[in-house]
Structure formats: structure tokens, C-alpha cells
Design a protein around this motif. Structure first.
Motif, PDB file in Angstrom:
ATOM      1  N   VAL A   1       0.789  -1.231  -0.185  1.00 13.17           N
ATOM      2  CA  VAL A   1      -0.311  -0.197  -0.297  1.00 13.17           C
ATOM      3  C   VAL A   1       0.663   1.287  -0.770  1.00 13.17           C
ATOM      4  O   VAL A   1       0.843   2.330  -0.557  1.00 13.17           O
ATOM      5  N   LEU A   2       1.833   1.605   0.611  1.00  9.89           N
ATOM      6  CA  LEU A   2       2.809   2.169   0.684  1.00  9.89           C
ATOM      7  C   LEU A   2       3.725   1.944   0.445  1.00  9.89           C
ATOM      8  O   LEU A   2       4.515   0.873   0.114  1.00  9.89           O
ATOM      9  N   LYS A   3       4.674   3.146  -0.254  1.00  9.82           N
ATOM     10  CA  LYS A   3       6.002   3.079  -1.022  1.00  9.82           C
ATOM     11  C   LYS A   3       6.940   2.359   0.280  1.00  9.82           C
ATOM     12  O   LYS A   3       7.354   2.922   1.276  1.00  9.82           O
ATOM     13  N   LYS A   4       7.732   1.662  -1.014  1.00  4.06           N
ATOM     14  CA  LYS A   4       9.641   1.290   0.051  1.00  4.06           C
ATOM     15  C   LYS A   4       9.960   2.617   0.805  1.00  4.06           C
ATOM     16  O   LYS A   4      10.060   3.475  -0.194  1.00  4.06           O
ATOM     17  N   ASP A   5       9.903   2.082   2.462  1.00  3.45           N
ATOM     18  CA  ASP A   5      10.757   2.955   2.997  1.00  3.45           C
ATOM     19  C   ASP A   5      10.056   4.288   3.261  1.00  3.45           C
ATOM     20  O   ASP A   5      10.491   5.021   3.831  1.00  3.45           O
ATOM     21  N   LYS A   6       8.349   3.807   3.221  1.00  5.89           N
ATOM     22  CA  LYS A   6       7.686   5.432   3.561  1.00  5.89           C
ATOM     23  C   LYS A   6       6.743   4.596   4.481  1.00  5.89           C
ATOM     24  O   LYS A   6       6.072   5.370   5.202  1.00  5.89           O
ATOM     25  N   GLY A   7       6.544   3.602   5.468  1.00  2.18           N
ATOM     26  CA  GLY A   7       5.863   3.382   6.246  1.00  2.18           C
ATOM     27  C   GLY A   7       6.163   1.983   6.288  1.00  2.18           C
ATOM     28  O   GLY A   7       6.928   0.818   6.016  1.00  2.18           O
ATOM     29  N   PRO A   8       5.341   1.356   6.797  1.00  5.77           N
ATOM     30  CA  PRO A   8       4.477  -0.320   7.414  1.00  5.77           C
ATOM     31  C   PRO A   8       4.967  -0.935   5.644  1.00  5.77           C
ATOM     32  O   PRO A   8       3.855  -0.764   4.898  1.00  5.77           O
ATOM     33  N   ASP A   9       5.795  -2.429   5.758  1.00  9.51           N
ATOM     34  CA  ASP A   9       5.181  -3.305   4.454  1.00  9.51           C
ATOM     35  C   ASP A   9       4.087  -4.122   4.448  1.00  9.51           C
ATOM     36  O   ASP A   9       4.257  -4.718   4.968  1.00  9.51           O
ATOM     37  N   PHE A  10       2.916  -3.626   3.750  1.00 10.71           N
ATOM     38  CA  PHE A  10       1.705  -4.798   3.872  1.00 10.71           C
ATOM     39  C   PHE A  10       1.079  -4.461   2.989  1.00 10.71           C
ATOM     40  O   PHE A  10       0.684  -3.647   1.378  1.00 10.71           O
ATOM     41  N   LYS A  11       0.553  -5.422   3.005  1.00 11.95           N
ATOM     42  CA  LYS A  11      -0.323  -5.460   1.220  1.00 11.95           C
ATOM     43  C   LYS A  11      -2.088  -5.684   1.904  1.00 11.95           C
ATOM     44  O   LYS A  11      -2.358  -6.148   2.721  1.00 11.95           O
ATOM     45  N   SER A  12      -2.699  -5.453   0.447  1.00 16.29           N
ATOM     46  CA  SER A  12      -4.103  -5.764   0.605  1.00 16.29           C
ATOM     47  C   SER A  12      -5.189  -6.912  -0.002  1.00 16.29           C
ATOM     48  O   SER A  12      -4.853  -7.226  -1.086  1.00 16.29           O
ATOM     49  N   LEU A  13      -5.844  -7.547   0.654  1.00 18.03           N
ATOM     50  CA  LEU A  13      -6.898  -8.118   0.524  1.00 18.03           C
ATOM     51  C   LEU A  13      -7.624  -8.004   1.085  1.00 18.03           C
ATOM     52  O   LEU A  13      -8.562  -7.565   2.328  1.00 18.03           O
ATOM     53  N   ALA A  14      -9.381  -8.273  -0.034  1.00 19.89           N
ATOM     54  CA  ALA A  14     -10.478  -7.557   0.293  1.00 19.89           C
ATOM     55  C   ALA A  14     -12.073  -8.543  -0.111  1.00 19.89           C
ATOM     56  O   ALA A  14     -10.763  -9.393  -1.322  1.00 19.89           O
ATOM     57  N   VAL A  15     -12.798  -8.644   1.390  1.00 22.24           N
ATOM     58  CA  VAL A  15     -13.357  -9.893   0.549  1.00 22.24           C
ATOM     59  C   VAL A  15     -15.122  -9.491   0.501  1.00 22.24           C
ATOM     60  O   VAL A  15     -15.380  -8.503   1.852  1.00 22.24           O
ATOM     61  N   GLY A  16     -16.175  -9.383  -0.007  1.00 21.94           N
ATOM     62  CA  GLY A  16     -16.900  -9.192   0.252  1.00 21.94           C
ATOM     63  C   GLY A  16     -18.218  -9.243  -1.143  1.00 21.94           C
ATOM     64  O   GLY A  16     -18.231  -9.617  -1.477  1.00 21.94           O
ATOM     65  N   PHE A  17     -19.294  -7.895  -1.336  1.00 21.89           N
ATOM     66  CA  PHE A  17     -20.707  -8.229  -1.744  1.00 21.89           C
ATOM     67  C   PHE A  17     -20.320  -7.130  -3.190  1.00 21.89           C
ATOM     68  O   PHE A  17     -20.029  -6.049  -3.196  1.00 21.89           O
ATOM     69  N   TYR A  18     -20.967  -7.805  -4.303  1.00 16.48           N
ATOM     70  CA  TYR A  18     -20.837  -6.607  -5.599  1.00 16.48           C
ATOM     71  C   TYR A  18     -22.346  -7.349  -6.381  1.00 16.48           C
ATOM     72  O   TYR A  18     -22.828  -8.133  -6.110  1.00 16.48           O
ATOM     73  N   PHE A  19     -22.917  -5.644  -6.267  1.00 15.78           N
ATOM     74  CA  PHE A  19     -24.146  -6.049  -7.059  1.00 15.78           C
ATOM     75  C   PHE A  19     -24.336  -5.441  -8.337  1.00 15.78           C
ATOM     76  O   PHE A  19     -23.237  -3.901  -8.403  1.00 15.78           O
TER      77      PHE A  19
END
Length: 233
Positions: free
Chosen positions: A215-233
Motif C-alpha cells: 500500500v505504501l512506498k518502500k521505506d515510507k511506512g509499514p510494508d503490508f498488502k491489501s486483501l478484500a472480500v465482500g459483496f458486489y451488486f
């Protein structure tokens, strides 16, 4: 002669049934997957989705609360093209996507220090602390949908995101006062790509979206990625 006549009638009947079968099969190619029609031909639609964010790959000491992290979005205009006599639909659209990633508990907070976002212990008499990173994106989904009947289909594809806005938000109470502090320009990646899959059940779908990019650039903050699960209409 009678046998020839009967065979001719049988052939005509089989041809008519075959045509009916093909027509019904082609009708089943277009799944009713909800959305709002934007034109009379139904090639353009608007869709909405809401899901739970489950950040992955976070370093030690950075714990997120999935059920306090959300994704809300809308595909404002999506063109859906189904070639004649096929059950495969090509989809391309443009929309907006908002996501937030909330720290678990109430004793840690995001803060930007020396142009780097870090996780720190709360200070002073903060109570009911909620600390999160939020991003807003212009999204370009590209999907291939395979229909099996009018009530079930599978979609696979990708979503390109231009992340044009982000912030750290810290909300807490101190001495009976409600305080909401926002910090912008936190070093988000401007361009990210998600892998997206959906299971369509009539008017709605269940989706899973994963971004292999942080989510954030390298060396700009914690290194984590995005996973989302939900409903689509």
C-alpha cells in the motif's frame, strides 16, 4: 410414401426443437448480475461493492483489525460485451475505490515522523483511540465473465488503481473532547494492480481482491498488502 412423409415431419420437428434449444441456450448466456443499466441496450451498467479489508504481510508489531477495515467502491460505468452465441462476456469499466486499514486495539497509532509513517504507542489520556490509513483511487477493472446459466457465472481479471489520495486518521477522546487528526501525503503507491475474482449468483456476487503490491512506498511506512472480500451488486 407415408414413411417418407412421416420422416419429413420428424425431421421438421427435430429442427424446430433444435432451434428452440439453441435459442434457450443463448438466452442463458446473459446472466442477470444486478447493477444499474445506463442505456437501453444494457451494454453499459453501474455496479457497487462493499467488503472487508484483511491486510496481509504486515511486519511484527503492526496488527490490523479486519472487521474495522473496509472497502467501499463503485464501478460508475462498465461496458459488457457478449459475442453472439457465446457465454463469455468481456467487461471494462471505470470507477472509484475507497479503502481503510485500521489498527487493532486502542493502544497503538499511526504517525508520520520525518516523512515516514510508523506505529507508536498512544500518548497522554487518549481513550477510544482508532487509528487507520485510508486511500482513495480511480479504478479501471478489466474482467472476463463465464456464464453457466442465468443464475451462476465466474469472473476473473484485474483492476488498475490510480491512488490519488491517502491519509492517516487518528480519532480519540481526551478530557471529554473528541479529537480527529488527519495527516495527508503519507507516501502511498500512486499505481497499484489488483487480482480480482467473483462468483455471481443472480443479482449479486461474492468477490475476492488481492494486491501483490504494498500500500505504501518502500521505506515510507509499514510494508503490508491489501486483501478484500465482500459483496458486489
Amino acid at each position: 410414401m407415408k414413411k417418407v412423409f412421416l420422416l419429413a415431419l420428424l425431421a421438421v420437428g427435430m429442427t424446430a426443437n433444435a432451434e428452440t434449444f439453441v435459442a434457450n441456450d443463448n438466452e442463458g448466456a446473459e446472466i442477470n448480475d444486478g447493477g444499474i443499466k445506463l442505456d437501453d441496450d444494457s451494454n453499459w451498467k453501474m455496479h457497487f461493492y462493499v467488503g472487508i479489508d484483511i491486510p496481509t504481510g504486515a511486519p511484527d508489531g503492526v496488527d490490523f483489525a479486519p472487521f474495522r477495515s473496509w472497502e467501499i467502491g463503485a464501478t460508475l460505468a462498465q461496458y459488457e460485451y457478449t459475442p453472439k452465441n457465446l457465454k463469455t462476456t468481456l467487461c471494462a469499466g471505470i470507477g472509484v475505490d475507497w479503502r481503510n486499514y485500521t489498527l487493532s486495539g486502542h493502544d497503538k497509532m499511526f504517525a508520520k515522523v520525518n516523512d515516514i509513517v510508523g506505529v507508536y504507542d498512544r500518548k497522554g489520556d487518549m481513550s477510544e483511540l482508532a487509528s487507520r490509513i485510508s486511500t482513495c483511487s480511480l479504478s479501471l477493472p478489466l474482467m472476463v465473465k463465464q456464464s453457466f446459466n442465468k443464475d451462476f457465472a465466474i469472473s476473473l481479471g484485474a483492476q488498475l488503481n490510480w491512488n490519488f489520495y491517502s491519509r492517516v486518521n487518528n480519532y480519540y477522546e481526551e478530557n471529554d473532547n473528541e479529537i480527529d487528526i488527519q495527516t495527508k501525503k503519507i507516501g502511498e503507491r500512486p499505481i497499484t494492480i489488483d487480482v480480482l475474482g467473483m462468483l455471481h449468483f443472480g443479482d449479486f456476487a461474492v468477490y475476492c481482491k488481492y494486491s501483490p503490491m504494498s500500500v505504501l512506498k518502500k521505506d515510507k511506512g509499514p510494508d503490508f498488502k491489501s486483501l478484500a472480500v465482500g459483496f458486489y451488486f
